[in-house]
Design a protein around this motif. Structure first.
Motif, short mmCIF file in Angstrom:
data_model
loop_
_atom_site.label_atom_id
_atom_site.label_comp_id
_atom_site.label_asym_id
_atom_site.label_seq_id
_atom_site.Cartn_x
_atom_site.Cartn_y
_atom_site.Cartn_z
N LYS A 129 4.38 11.07 92.26
CA LYS A 129 3.07 11.32 92.85
C LYS A 129 2.06 11.70 91.78
O LYS A 129 0.93 11.19 91.74
CB LYS A 129 3.16 12.43 93.90
N VAL A 130 2.44 12.64 90.90
CA VAL A 130 1.53 13.09 89.86
C VAL A 130 1.20 11.94 88.90
O VAL A 130 0.04 11.77 88.49
CB VAL A 130 2.12 14.28 89.08
N GLU A 131 2.21 11.16 88.55
CA GLU A 131 1.98 10.02 87.65
C GLU A 131 1.01 9.01 88.28
O GLU A 131 0.16 8.43 87.59
CB GLU A 131 3.31 9.36 87.31
N ALA A 132 1.15 8.81 89.60
CA ALA A 132 0.24 7.88 90.28
C ALA A 132 -1.19 8.43 90.30
O ALA A 132 -2.16 7.69 90.08
CB ALA A 132 0.72 7.64 91.72
N ILE A 133 -1.33 9.73 90.55
CA ILE A 133 -2.66 10.35 90.55
C ILE A 133 -3.28 10.28 89.16
O ILE A 133 -4.47 9.98 88.99
CB ILE A 133 -2.58 11.81 91.04
N ALA A 134 -2.46 10.59 88.14
CA ALA A 134 -2.97 10.57 86.76
C ALA A 134 -3.41 9.18 86.34
O ALA A 134 -4.28 9.03 85.48
CB ALA A 134 -1.90 11.10 85.81
N ALA A 135 -2.82 8.15 86.95
CA ALA A 135 -3.15 6.77 86.58
C ALA A 135 -4.42 6.27 87.28
O ALA A 135 -4.98 5.25 86.89
CB ALA A 135 -1.99 5.84 86.91
N GLU A 136 -4.86 6.99 88.32
CA GLU A 136 -6.05 6.54 89.05
C GLU A 136 -7.32 6.75 88.22
O GLU A 136 -7.40 7.68 87.42
CB GLU A 136 -6.17 7.30 90.38
N ARG A 147 9.29 15.72 82.38
CA ARG A 147 8.57 14.56 82.92
C ARG A 147 7.39 15.02 83.78
O ARG A 147 6.28 14.49 83.66
CB ARG A 147 9.53 13.70 83.75
N PHE A 148 7.64 16.02 84.64
CA PHE A 148 6.58 16.53 85.51
C PHE A 148 5.45 17.15 84.69
O PHE A 148 4.27 16.88 84.92
CB PHE A 148 7.19 17.57 86.46
N ARG A 149 5.83 17.97 83.72
CA ARG A 149 4.82 18.65 82.90
C ARG A 149 4.01 17.64 82.09
O ARG A 149 2.79 17.79 81.91
CB ARG A 149 5.50 19.66 81.97
N ALA A 150 4.66 16.57 81.59
CA ALA A 150 3.95 15.56 80.80
C ALA A 150 2.89 14.87 81.65
O ALA A 150 1.77 14.62 81.18
CB ALA A 150 4.94 14.54 80.24
N ALA A 151 3.23 14.55 82.92
CA ALA A 151 2.26 13.89 83.79
C ALA A 151 1.07 14.81 84.09
O ALA A 151 -0.09 14.38 84.06
CB ALA A 151 2.93 13.46 85.09
N CYS A 152 1.36 16.09 84.36
CA CYS A 152 0.28 17.06 84.62
C CYS A 152 -0.59 17.25 83.38
O CYS A 152 -1.82 17.26 83.46
CB CYS A 152 0.86 18.40 85.06
N ASP A 153 0.07 17.40 82.23
CA ASP A 153 -0.69 17.61 80.98
C ASP A 153 -1.59 16.41 80.67
O ASP A 153 -2.72 16.59 80.20
CB ASP A 153 0.28 17.85 79.81
N ASP A 154 -1.09 15.21 80.95
CA ASP A 154 -1.88 14.01 80.68
C ASP A 154 -3.16 14.02 81.52
O ASP A 154 -4.25 13.75 81.01
CB ASP A 154 -1.05 12.76 81.00
N PHE A 155 -3.02 14.35 82.80
CA PHE A 155 -4.20 14.38 83.68
C PHE A 155 -5.20 15.43 83.23
O PHE A 155 -6.39 15.14 83.06
CB PHE A 155 -3.77 14.66 85.12
#
Length: 652
Positions: A343-350, A389-397
């Motif tokens: 979910k986070v990765e999908a949001i970060a990609a938007e 993995r979760f933290r990387a997606a959040c940090d990217d956003f």
């Protein structure tokens, strides 16, 4: 050998505790919702009891060694009630005490301290961030400050890791030394069984060797089975040589039966223990005592062993089920956490086209982070990986968000500087008496003001008030100086009121030329010059109220007429074939999307505008009327598409 002796020889004892993996995990900034106790997964195995201590009386059949009791592998430390730590300093003090004290570091306590510290650490960080946000801070610019307590904690945990590794090496050396001692005992007993005539006289020495064997603890696990079988073999051979009297033998059997009966009762009572981990550890001690207790009479041997074995099986199954349930929960937690990562990765990609998009996605990710905290541990080998993995997606956003607002902040600053420059120019002109030339200059400044982009709302309102004040000061002075023009302005006022009156009358009339008549009145109104300043706003509101009502009625009427005409023409299009209808529908769909995009653009622009005086209402009102007209056009196109779909529908 009888069946029990075969069971003895084929048994697989594990006399030593399983090697504890000496490893202090590197700490990570994740603390689960509640601490979990990590317990080693232990397989159930079989171990032999100590051989009987008395030789058979003359004429009796020699007893076979008892069937092995299942031993268990795990740390035998008792389960203690753990202290609840209130502060990080309490945890740090305890970690320092372990790191620099004499006591051996215990794995369970070290893991518990690590969990307790990071639970308090995360709670403290969240409290700091909440305090920052409550004070009006910008979440995009918030930065986590380094925690000296965390650095000290990691340093002390590193010392503990070294101590545990040293402890492991010492344990391995001790096991090798114990192996040598037990091999020496076996050799001594082996020497005794080669001299039958000396067996009775060597009995006390034999008993001393047995006691010495019991006192020697762990040996290397890979040598335990072979070592035990050899020991048991020569012990049995020694007993075969003994000629103890029947009375001593029976006494030993009776004493051993009492002990083993007590052990059976204790094992059976463990089934009532609600803590399966505690029951499992207690069962270990009972098994150790059972192994060290001598045999009972042959006729009771199988019965007492089956009773003890049955009680042990209940505890072992409960223990095994506990870990199966734990593994199932961990697998379920991994699936939940994987879904949150996706979910986070999908949001970060938007794509984020506006500040509203960033805010919406930020709230979504914060909600997911809160949900993450409610999920327990994943399997140990995946727990750190899934968190990274979760933290990387959040940090990217949040990194991209911070960069966006840094860029936006620079743009805001540049726009504010440009507006301040216009304010200075307006202030320089506000006291001028060159009415015509200065008016043109101020109007030019106002037009330039409109071309400058956005600034933060609060600052934007402040700058606009300052700019407008300078402009108004000049125009009010000019109006006061041009009092001679008031007569003309009053005439213009009457003319405009007359146009408004005729617009009201037109609203009561019907006819196909209504739109044309309204447009002529609008052109006439716009051609009339200025009115008195005090009447300007009131007249403006009255005029646009009538005009808005007329346009609304006209739009509805025109829309109905256009739709009816379209439906009539649609039949001619349908006669050309289904492809013609599809082509027309595709054209309308493109028109619909264009209108929809245009409405959205106007609405976004309206969100950026800020009006601090009545004089600034005209632009916003005009844009609102434009939006309403576009929405009417949008609805008309939508009705046309429905008409085409109805025409394409299969006829029954």
């Amino acid at each position: 050998m009888d069946s029990q002796e075969n069971a003895l020889v084929n048994a697989s004892p594990v006399e030593e505790s399983a090697k504890e993996e000496v490893k202090v995990e590197e700490t990570v900034n994740e603390t689960p919702a509640a601490p979990e106790v990590e317990v080693e997964k232990v397989a159930e195995v079989t171990a032999e009891p100590v051989a009987e201590e008395a030789a058979p009386a003359k004429g009796e059949a020699e007893p076979a060694a008892e069937e092995a009791a299942p031993a268990v592998e795990a740390e035998s430390a008792p389960v203690e009630e753990r202290k609840v730590y209130q502060t990080k300093q309490e945890v740090l003090d305890r970690v320092k005490e372990i790191a620099h004290g004499d006591e051996a570091p215990k794995k369970d306590e070290v893991e518990y301290l690590k969990t307790a510290f990071y639970k308090l650490h995360i709670a403290e960080r969240e409290a700091q961030m909440k305090e920052y946000l409550d004070a009006g801070g910008d979440p995009a610019t918030y930065q986590v400050t380094p925690d000296p307590d965390e650095e000290a904690f990691k340093a002390e945990m590193g010392i503990i890791k070294e101590r545990r590794q040293q402890q492991f090496r010492e344990q391995e050396a001790e096991k090798e030394e114990n192996l040598k001692k037990k091999l020496d005992i076996i050799e001594k007993i082996k020497a005794m069984v080669t001299s039958p005539e000396e067996a009775n006289r060597a009995y006390q020495e034999f008993k001393a060797l047995q006691q010495e064997w019991k006192e020697i603890k762990n040996v290397p696990a890979e040598r335990a089975n072979e070592l035990w079988r050899n020991y048991q073999l020569y012990v049995e051979q020694f007993y075969d040589l003994l000629k103890l009297n029947s009375e001593a033998r029976e006494y030993d059997f009776k004493k051993n039966l009492e002990i083993k009966t007590r052990l059976c009762e204790a094992a059976e009572k463990l089934a009532e223990e609600p803590d399966v981990i505690s029951a499992f550890h207690q069962l270990q001690k009972l098994h150790q005592e059972y192994r060290e207790t001598g045999p009972v009479s042959k006729e009771l041997r199988e019965e007492i062993w089956q009773r003890f074995k049955a009680a042990s099986t209940i505890i072992n199954k409960a223990h095994q089920q506990h870990f199966e349930n734990l593994r199932a929960r961990e697998d379920e937690n991994l699936q939940k956490k994987t879904a949150l990562c996706e979910k986070v990765e999908a949001i970060a990609a938007e794509e984020n086209k506006s500040g509203a998009d960033w805010d919406r996605h930020t709230q979504e990710i914060i909600a997911i982070q809160q949900e993450w905290k409610t999920i327990g541990f994943a399997p140990q080998k995946m727990n750190v990986k899934i968190f990274e993995r979760f933290r990387a997606a959040c940090d990217d956003f949040f990194a991209r968000k911070a960069e966006h607002f840094r860029t936006l902040k620079d743009t805001y600053k540049d726009n504010a500087d440009r507006k301040r420059a216009l304010i200075e120019k307006a202030k320089a002109l506000q006291d001028s008496t060159e009415w015509r030339s200065t008016s043109d200059k101020l109007i030019a400044l106002q037009k330039e003001w409109k071309t400058i982009g956005m600034v933060p709302k609060k600052l934007g309102d402040q700058l606009w008030e300052e700019f407008l004040g300078a402009c108004n000061k000049f125009f009010e002075a000019r109006n006061a100086a041009g009092a001679g023009q008031r007569s003309e302005e009053h005439q213009n006022l009457e003319k405009k009121r007359d146009v408004i009156s005729r617009l009201k009358d037109a609203a009561q009339e019907a006819g196909d030329d209504l739109q044309e008549r309204v447009q002529k009145l609008v052109d006439e109104y716009n051609s009339i010059g200025h009115v008195p300043f005090k009447e300007k706003d009131k007249l403006y509101e009255e005029y646009h109220a009538v005009l808005d009502r007329l346009y609304k009625d006209l739009n509805i009427s025109v829309a109905k007429r256009r739709l009816n005409n379209f439906k009539q023409n649609l039949k001619q299009v349908a006669e050309r074939g289904e492809a013609a209808l599809d082509s027309e529908r595709a054209r309308l769909m493109r028109q619909y999307e264009n209108l929809k995009q245009e409405v959205q653009t106007y609405e976004n622009n309206l969100g950026f505008l800020s009006v601090s005086s009545k004089k600034g209402n005209s632009l916003i009102d005009e844009m609102n009327r434009k939006v309403e007209k576009l929405k009417g056009d949008l609805q008309l196109v939508k009705e046309k598409i429905k008409a085409i779909d109805a025409e394409n529908a299969p006829k029954e």
